[in-house]
Design a protein around this motif. Structure first.
Motif, PDB file in Angstrom:
ATOM      1  N   TYR A  14      27.131 -25.900 -15.157  1.00 24.02           N
ATOM      2  CA  TYR A  14      26.192 -25.900 -14.029  1.00 24.02           C
ATOM      3  C   TYR A  14      24.813 -25.926 -14.680  1.00 24.02           C
ATOM      4  CZ  TYR A  14      30.065 -24.399 -11.063  1.00 24.02           C
ATOM      5  OH  TYR A  14      31.255 -24.319 -10.385  1.00 24.02           O
ATOM      6  N   GLY A  15      24.148 -27.050 -14.684  1.00 25.25           N
ATOM      7  CA  GLY A  15      22.890 -27.169 -15.420  1.00 25.25           C
ATOM      8  C   GLY A  15      23.174 -26.913 -16.888  1.00 25.25           C
ATOM      9  N   SER A  16      22.487 -25.911 -17.450  1.00 25.16           N
ATOM     10  CA  SER A  16      22.720 -25.621 -18.868  1.00 25.16           C
ATOM     11  C   SER A  16      23.752 -24.510 -19.056  1.00 25.16           C
ATOM     12  CB  SER A  16      21.397 -25.225 -19.536  1.00 25.16           C
ATOM     13  OG  SER A  16      20.892 -24.092 -18.878  1.00 25.16           O
ATOM     14  N   VAL A  17      24.265 -23.965 -17.946  1.00 26.56           N
ATOM     15  CA  VAL A  17      25.249 -22.872 -18.055  1.00 26.56           C
ATOM     16  C   VAL A  17      26.651 -23.442 -18.176  1.00 26.56           C
ATOM     17  CG1 VAL A  17      26.257 -20.863 -16.883  1.00 26.56           C
ATOM     18  CG2 VAL A  17      23.807 -21.336 -16.669  1.00 26.56           C
ATOM     19  N   GLN A  18      27.338 -23.088 -19.279  1.00 24.49           N
ATOM     20  CA  GLN A  18      28.693 -23.605 -19.472  1.00 24.49           C
ATOM     21  C   GLN A  18      29.693 -22.718 -18.744  1.00 24.49           C
ATOM     22  OE1 GLN A  18      29.889 -24.411 -23.525  1.00 24.49           O
ATOM     23  NE2 GLN A  18      31.674 -25.548 -22.816  1.00 24.49           N
ATOM     24  N   GLY A  42      35.437 -18.292 -13.972  1.00 17.01           N
ATOM     25  CA  GLY A  42      35.432 -19.751 -13.878  1.00 17.01           C
ATOM     26  C   GLY A  42      36.635 -20.316 -13.141  1.00 17.01           C
ATOM     27  N   LYS A  43      37.354 -19.458 -12.447  1.00 21.03           N
ATOM     28  CA  LYS A  43      38.595 -19.897 -11.770  1.00 21.03           C
ATOM     29  C   LYS A  43      38.310 -20.950 -10.692  1.00 21.03           C
ATOM     30  CE  LYS A  43      39.699 -15.716 -10.377  1.00 21.03           C
ATOM     31  NZ  LYS A  43      38.433 -15.065 -10.789  1.00 21.03           N
ATOM     32  N   SER A  44      37.333 -20.641  -9.830  1.00 20.93           N
ATOM     33  CA  SER A  44      37.011 -21.600  -8.762  1.00 20.93           C
ATOM     34  C   SER A  44      36.446 -22.887  -9.352  1.00 20.93           C
ATOM     35  CB  SER A  44      36.002 -21.009  -7.779  1.00 20.93           C
ATOM     36  OG  SER A  44      36.548 -19.880  -7.163  1.00 20.93           O
ATOM     37  N   THR A  45      35.658 -22.731 -10.401  1.00 19.24           N
ATOM     38  CA  THR A  45      35.075 -23.911 -11.046  1.00 19.24           C
ATOM     39  C   THR A  45      36.181 -24.837 -11.545  1.00 19.24           C
ATOM     40  OG1 THR A  45      33.152 -22.617 -11.725  1.00 19.24           O
ATOM     41  CG2 THR A  45      33.551 -24.679 -12.912  1.00 19.24           C
ATOM     42  N   PHE A  51      38.559 -31.895  -8.477  1.00 18.37           N
ATOM     43  CA  PHE A  51      37.989 -32.851  -7.511  1.00 18.37           C
ATOM     44  C   PHE A  51      36.659 -33.439  -7.994  1.00 18.37           C
ATOM     45  CE2 PHE A  51      40.916 -30.422  -4.960  1.00 18.37           C
ATOM     46  CZ  PHE A  51      41.479 -31.382  -4.136  1.00 18.37           C
ATOM     47  N   GLY A  52      36.319 -33.171  -9.234  1.00 12.46           N
ATOM     48  CA  GLY A  52      35.105 -33.774  -9.798  1.00 12.46           C
ATOM     49  C   GLY A  52      33.822 -33.064  -9.422  1.00 12.46           C
ATOM     50  N   ASN A  53      33.900 -31.794  -9.046  1.00 18.25           N
ATOM     51  CA  ASN A  53      32.721 -31.059  -8.621  1.00 18.25           C
ATOM     52  C   ASN A  53      32.790 -29.616  -9.112  1.00 18.25           C
ATOM     53  OD1 ASN A  53      30.457 -30.218  -7.245  1.00 18.25           O
ATOM     54  ND2 ASN A  53      31.592 -29.756  -5.381  1.00 18.25           N
ATOM     55  N   PRO A  54      32.267 -29.275 -10.266  1.00 14.56           N
ATOM     56  CA  PRO A  54      31.483 -30.122 -11.163  1.00 14.56           C
ATOM     57  C   PRO A  54      32.360 -31.100 -11.950  1.00 14.56           C
ATOM     58  CG  PRO A  54      31.839 -27.981 -12.160  1.00 14.56           C
ATOM     59  CD  PRO A  54      32.426 -27.910 -10.785  1.00 14.56           C
ATOM     60  N   ARG A  55      31.705 -32.157 -12.447  1.00 14.22           N
ATOM     61  CA  ARG A  55      32.394 -33.152 -13.285  1.00 14.22           C
ATOM     62  C   ARG A  55      32.747 -32.574 -14.648  1.00 14.22           C
ATOM     63  NH1 ARG A  55      34.727 -37.284 -11.404  1.00 14.22           N
ATOM     64  NH2 ARG A  55      33.737 -37.829  -9.465  1.00 14.22           N
ATOM     65  N   MET A  71      37.208 -40.247 -11.522  1.00 18.72           N
ATOM     66  CA  MET A  71      37.412 -40.837 -10.199  1.00 18.72           C
ATOM     67  C   MET A  71      36.453 -40.187  -9.177  1.00 18.72           C
ATOM     68  SD  MET A  71      41.098 -40.940  -8.280  1.00 18.72           S
ATOM     69  CE  MET A  71      41.994 -42.109  -9.216  1.00 18.72           C
ATOM     70  N   PRO A  72      35.880 -40.972  -8.246  1.00 19.19           N
ATOM     71  CA  PRO A  72      35.014 -40.358  -7.239  1.00 19.19           C
ATOM     72  C   PRO A  72      35.775 -39.322  -6.395  1.00 19.19           C
ATOM     73  CG  PRO A  72      34.870 -42.756  -7.157  1.00 19.19           C
ATOM     74  CD  PRO A  72      35.964 -42.421  -8.112  1.00 19.19           C
TER      75      PRO A  72
END
Ligand code: ATP
Length: 238
Positions: A14-18, A42-45, A51-55, A71-72
């Protein structure tokens, strides 16, 4: 075991946060796999990154043999992956029936009537409340609706993010029993993200422990349930 979902070397920011640091994880066909970990691990991430969000910044995500890493999101949503997100996010002003229609829409309403019958068989309570608005259902009923809506799209893989969140113990138990039934009777593969490690590990064939964006342990649910480190961190009031 044939992998249905295969994640390798996944990193996300997320930005610069891994938020994810090289995650390797698999869900086999017919398996229930749990991901446990503390708040902010980071479970939800991880679930959302499918689903590509975040990529994914690095690594690959394969679903049913297909590389979906780049994939989009709207195309991933049309694959046989259905999600019941954290906080349930049902459409609160729509009726139960309309919520189920929304679930079926992503799959072009294929098998709509049969799926409706199946869902009513699993959740008879929803059938009694068809015309009721989603927002007026109890927390447990909303969770049932979120799962039922996901099932309306004929998924091969069901992603469940914290289904027990905010529910009374008895209602949690019912939800977990339903997931077990869906797996055993319908052969549905399930990837479950859960803070309630006890229920999750009891239900899951296999599980992963996520700490600070990285997998630190994995194994059979029953083995992790007995593991002293897991017990100390996630099961004994920790
Ligand atoms: P919880 O059980 O509390 O939902 P989690 O394990 O699901 O936690 P995530 O929500 O994936 O954890 O969060 C992982 C990290 O990423 C946390 O440090 C969080 O603050 C950060 N994070 C999550 N979403 C965002 C966002 N949209 N923007 C910036 N940082 C985020």
């Amino acid at each position: 075991m044939t992998a249905l979902l295969s994640i390798s070397g996944l990193t996300a920011f997320y930005g610069s946060v891994q938020a994810l640091r090289g995650v390797d994880l698999e869900v086999g066909k017919g398996e229930v796999v749990a991901l446990i970990g503390s708040n902010g691990a980071g479970k939800s991430t991880l679930m959302m990154s499918i689903f590509g969000n975040p990529r994914a910044r690095d690594g690959r995500i394969l679903f049913d043999g297909q590389d979906i890493t780049d994939m989009p999101t709207h195309e991933i949503a049309r694959l046989s992956i259905a999600q019941s997100p954290e906080g349930r996010r049902i459409f609160s002003r729509m009726t139960v029936y309309e919520n189920l229609q929304m679930g079926a829409a992503v799959a072009g309403f294929a098998g709509f009537e049969a799926n409706l019958d199946k869902v009513f068989g699993i959740f008879p309570r929803l059938k009694e409340r068809l015309k009721q608005r989603g927002g007026t259902l109890s927390g447990g009923e909303q969770q049932m609706l979120a799962i039922a809506r996901a099932l309306m799209s004929n998924p091969k893989l069901l992603l469940l993010d914290e289904p027990s969140l905010g529910l009374a113990p008895l209602v949690c138990k019912q939800i977990f029993e339903t997931v077990k039934r869906l797996n055993e009777e319908e052969g549905l593969s399930v990837f479950l993200v859960e803070q309630d490690a006890h229920h999750a590990l009891k239900l899951a064939h296999r599980a992963y422990v996520l700490v600070n964006g990285a997998v630190t342990m994995s194994g059979k649910g029953a083995d992790l349930l007995r593991d002293p480190k897991v017990r100390a961190a996630y099961l004994e009031g920790g």
